[in-house]
Design a protein around this motif. Structure first.
Motif, PDB file in Angstrom:
ATOM      1  N   PRO A   5      15.139  -1.289  32.894  1.00 23.98           N
ATOM      2  CA  PRO A   5      14.424  -1.088  34.164  1.00 23.98           C
ATOM      3  C   PRO A   5      13.344  -0.026  34.113  1.00 23.98           C
ATOM      4  O   PRO A   5      12.519   0.071  35.027  1.00 23.98           O
ATOM      5  N   ASN A   6      13.333   0.788  33.053  1.00 20.60           N
ATOM      6  CA  ASN A   6      12.295   1.821  32.938  1.00 20.60           C
ATOM      7  C   ASN A   6      10.971   1.284  32.410  1.00 20.60           C
ATOM      8  O   ASN A   6       9.933   1.933  32.541  1.00 20.60           O
ATOM      9  N   LEU A   7      10.978   0.104  31.780  1.00 21.76           N
ATOM     10  CA  LEU A   7       9.772  -0.419  31.138  1.00 21.76           C
ATOM     11  C   LEU A   7       8.940  -1.204  32.144  1.00 21.76           C
ATOM     12  O   LEU A   7       8.898  -2.427  32.130  1.00 21.76           O
ATOM     13  N   THR A   8       8.272  -0.462  33.018  1.00 24.63           N
ATOM     14  CA  THR A   8       7.541  -1.093  34.120  1.00 24.63           C
ATOM     15  C   THR A   8       6.051  -0.799  34.135  1.00 24.63           C
ATOM     16  O   THR A   8       5.343  -1.253  35.031  1.00 24.63           O
ATOM     17  N   LEU A 165      16.371   9.829  25.557  1.00 28.80           N
ATOM     18  CA  LEU A 165      17.688   9.402  26.020  1.00 28.80           C
ATOM     19  C   LEU A 165      17.610   8.773  27.406  1.00 28.80           C
ATOM     20  O   LEU A 165      18.227   7.738  27.668  1.00 28.80           O
ATOM     21  N   GLU A 166      16.842   9.402  28.303  1.00 29.27           N
ATOM     22  CA  GLU A 166      16.723   8.892  29.666  1.00 29.27           C
ATOM     23  C   GLU A 166      16.070   7.515  29.687  1.00 29.27           C
ATOM     24  O   GLU A 166      16.548   6.589  30.348  1.00 29.27           O
ATOM     25  N   ILE A 167      14.963   7.383  28.963  1.00 27.60           N
ATOM     26  CA  ILE A 167      14.230   6.115  28.978  1.00 27.60           C
ATOM     27  C   ILE A 167      15.022   5.028  28.262  1.00 27.60           C
ATOM     28  O   ILE A 167      15.125   3.895  28.744  1.00 27.60           O
ATOM     29  N   THR A 186       8.213   3.843  22.203  1.00 25.93           N
ATOM     30  CA  THR A 186       9.205   3.546  21.171  1.00 25.93           C
ATOM     31  C   THR A 186      10.204   2.507  21.665  1.00 25.93           C
ATOM     32  O   THR A 186      10.508   1.531  20.976  1.00 25.93           O
ATOM     33  N   VAL A 187      10.708   2.706  22.870  1.00 31.72           N
ATOM     34  CA  VAL A 187      11.671   1.763  23.453  1.00 31.72           C
ATOM     35  C   VAL A 187      11.007   0.410  23.707  1.00 31.72           C
ATOM     36  O   VAL A 187      11.597  -0.646  23.463  1.00 31.72           O
TER      37      VAL A 187
END
Length: 211
Positions: A5-8, A165-167, A186-187
């Motif tokens: 959900p962070n990859l927005t 870690l958070e992402i 990176t993610v």
């Protein structure tokens, strides 16, 4: 749609933040070159000024070459990259600050671009895990079939960067900025490459595995 959900970020926001990151990385050595030129203009010691300019120019060049591979297009869409280029970029990057020892193990191969970009960005995450320097070992396996990258970082005050870690966990509540765009990328690369990142932390070592 991304499973994280962070990859927005939109494409334009991603590009803008990556550009900010690159500028942040090279502004210091470029500023030092300017300082060296000012020292020459003011009649300062020529040898000291030239040493400052030479060292800073090398630092800026190394960081730009690394950024070209890690963040840039590096050829056409869908292209592959020689891991030998990635190894040289990593070695040159680490030698520029002379505080981190690198060991690289693995055969040389032509690997899908996003996977090599992931390797380089995971190196930056590992590098950020040892802010006071130390050692990073990089192991490449099964490059011709199912690439696996293992990076081990050891040194004083070692820890997995909190932003990563958070992402990576999908639990980040803060907006992505120029400081967190690199772990974000990176993610994002891991997802684009169809690889999974796992990290573990010990008292004196952190380990990142992408496979």
């Amino acid at each position: 749609m991304s499973s994280n959900p962070n990859l927005t970020l939109s494409g334009s926001d991603l590009a803008a933040l990556l550009c900010s990151r690159v500028c942040h990385d090279i502004i210091s050595p470029v500023g030092a070159i300017n300082n060296g030129l000012e020292l020459l203009d003011e009649g300062g010691a020529d040898e000291d000024a030239m040493d400052l300019i030479r060292t800073s120019a090398h630092n800026a060049s190394v960081r730009l070459k690394f950024a070209r591979l890690a963040f840039g297009a590096s050829g056409s869409v869908g292209a592959s990259i020689d891991t030998g280029e990635a190894e040289k970029a990593v070695m040159d990057f680490a030698s520029a600050d002379n505080k981190t020892e690198i060991t690289w193990q693995g055969s040389r191969a032509i690997v899908a671009k996003n996977k090599v970009k992931l390797l380089l960005n995971l190196f930056l995450v590992a590098y950020g895990s040892i802010p006071r320097g130390g050692a990073i070992s990089i192991i490449l396996e099964d490059l011709e079939t199912a690439p696996k990258f293992t990076l081990k970082a050891s040194g004083k005050m070692v820890r997995v960067p909190p932003k990563f870690l958070e992402i990576h966990s999908g639990e980040s509540s803060e907006p992505i900025d120029a400081h967190s765009i690199q772990p974000y990328y990176t993610v994002l690369l891991a997802e684009a490459a169809g690889m999974t990142i796992n990290s573990t932390a010990g008292a004196d070592e952190v380990v990142f595995i992408a496979a």
